[in-house]
Design an enzyme around this catalytic site. Structure first.
Site, PDB file in Angstrom:
ATOM      1  N   HIS A 101       0.830  -1.202   0.000  1.00 28.71           N
ATOM      2  CA  HIS A 101       0.000   0.000   0.000  1.00 28.71           C
ATOM      3  C   HIS A 101       0.860   1.245   0.000  1.00 28.71           C
ATOM      4  O   HIS A 101       1.861   1.328   0.693  1.00 28.71           O
ATOM      5  CB  HIS A 101      -0.975   0.028   1.182  1.00 28.71           C
ATOM      6  N   HIS A 103       0.894   5.240   0.771  1.00 32.51           N
ATOM      7  CA  HIS A 103       0.201   6.307   1.495  1.00 32.51           C
ATOM      8  C   HIS A 103       0.286   7.604   0.685  1.00 32.51           C
ATOM      9  O   HIS A 103       1.371   7.973   0.237  1.00 32.51           O
ATOM     10  CB  HIS A 103       0.874   6.573   2.844  1.00 32.51           C
TER      11      HIS A 103
HETATM   12  P1  5GP Z   1       1.405   0.653   7.380  1.00 30.58           P
HETATM   13  O1  5GP Z   1       1.876   1.027   8.743  1.00 30.58           O
HETATM   14  O2  5GP Z   1       1.247  -0.841   7.212  1.00 30.58           O
HETATM   15  O3  5GP Z   1       2.211   1.287   6.290  1.00 30.58           O
HETATM   16  O4  5GP Z   1      -0.005   1.331   7.231  1.00 30.58           O
HETATM   17  C1  5GP Z   1      -1.207   0.681   7.454  1.00 30.58           C
HETATM   18  C2  5GP Z   1      -2.281   1.745   7.451  1.00 30.58           C
HETATM   19  O5  5GP Z   1      -3.522   1.109   7.308  1.00 30.58           O
HETATM   20  C3  5GP Z   1      -2.333   2.586   8.724  1.00 30.58           C
HETATM   21  O6  5GP Z   1      -2.151   3.960   8.396  1.00 30.58           O
HETATM   22  C4  5GP Z   1      -3.725   2.297   9.290  1.00 30.58           C
HETATM   23  O7  5GP Z   1      -4.334   3.428   9.849  1.00 30.58           O
HETATM   24  C5  5GP Z   1      -4.487   1.784   8.078  1.00 30.58           C
HETATM   25  N1  5GP Z   1      -5.515   0.794   8.385  1.00 30.58           N
HETATM   26  C6  5GP Z   1      -5.380  -0.296   9.179  1.00 30.58           C
HETATM   27  N2  5GP Z   1      -6.522  -1.005   9.199  1.00 30.58           N
HETATM   28  C7  5GP Z   1      -7.392  -0.342   8.378  1.00 30.58           C
HETATM   29  C8  5GP Z   1      -8.750  -0.594   7.993  1.00 30.58           C
HETATM   30  O8  5GP Z   1      -9.381  -1.568   8.401  1.00 30.58           O
HETATM   31  N3  5GP Z   1      -9.310   0.288   7.147  1.00 30.58           N
HETATM   32  C9  5GP Z   1      -8.626   1.384   6.663  1.00 30.58           C
HETATM   33  N4  5GP Z   1      -9.280   2.191   5.823  1.00 30.58           N
HETATM   34  N5  5GP Z   1      -7.353   1.641   7.015  1.00 30.58           N
HETATM   35  C10 5GP Z   1      -6.753   0.793   7.870  1.00 30.58           C
END
Ligand code: 5GP
Length: 137
Positions: A101, A103
């Site tokens: 993903h 951001h």
């Molecule tokens: P990472 O730290 O893996 O780069 O980012 C994961 C992101 O996914 C975080 O910013 C978190 O807020 C978001 N996130 C986690 N679970 C969910 C969810 O169920 N729905 C949405 N829309 N975002 C999520």
């Protein structure tokens, strides 16, 4: 991808999300815990990868192209002064969800979110690292 991959569930419609864009290969939706309002996540729909290290070139191309479109839309819609495009890969780089993903984070003048700190190389260090990284490609 993991068995409990929440983004796979969002792709399948098993979990709700605020979708902002969708095409055959990618999906973009609001982050549930935004760094700033309008923080959007862009993902490949394929449930075959965890991060940059195993995403296919085709899915990566589609995902980055969607991130490019979303960056324009997010900046315009949020009347932002810029956006950060960011990706965490593996646990120790801050990755929490094991599905690739990107951001897209709107930034505003004086938002206080800050920037990463920069450092400096010692004499000869950059040349040595350049060789090491080039050799790994
Ligand atoms: P990472 O730290 O893996 O780069 O980012 C994961 C992101 O996914 C975080 O910013 C978190 O807020 C978001 N996130 C986690 N679970 C969910 C969810 O169920 N729905 C949405 N829309 N975002 C999520």
């Amino acid at each position: 991808m993991a068995d409990n991959c929440v983004f796979c569930k969002i792709v399948r419609g098993e979990l709700p999300s605020f979708k902002v864009y969708e095409d055959d290969k990618t999906l973009a939706f609001l982050d549930i815990h935004p760094i700033s309002a309008g923080h959007t996540l862009v993902i490949p729909k394929a449930e075959t990868a965890r991060n940059i290290f195993d995403v296919t070139p085709e899915d990566w191309r589609a995902t980055t192209e969607t991130a490019r479109k979303v960056a324009h839309a997010v900046e315009k819609a949020m009347q932002a002064d810029g956006v950060n495009i960011m990706m965490n890969n593996r646990e120790h780089a801050g990755q929490v969800v094991d599905h690739p993903h990107i951001h897209v984070i709107p930034r505003h003048k004086g938002d206080g979110l800050g920037q990463w700190k920069h450092s400096a190389y010692k004499d000869g260090e950059a040349e040595s690292l350049k060789q090491k990284i080039s050799a790994a490609l």
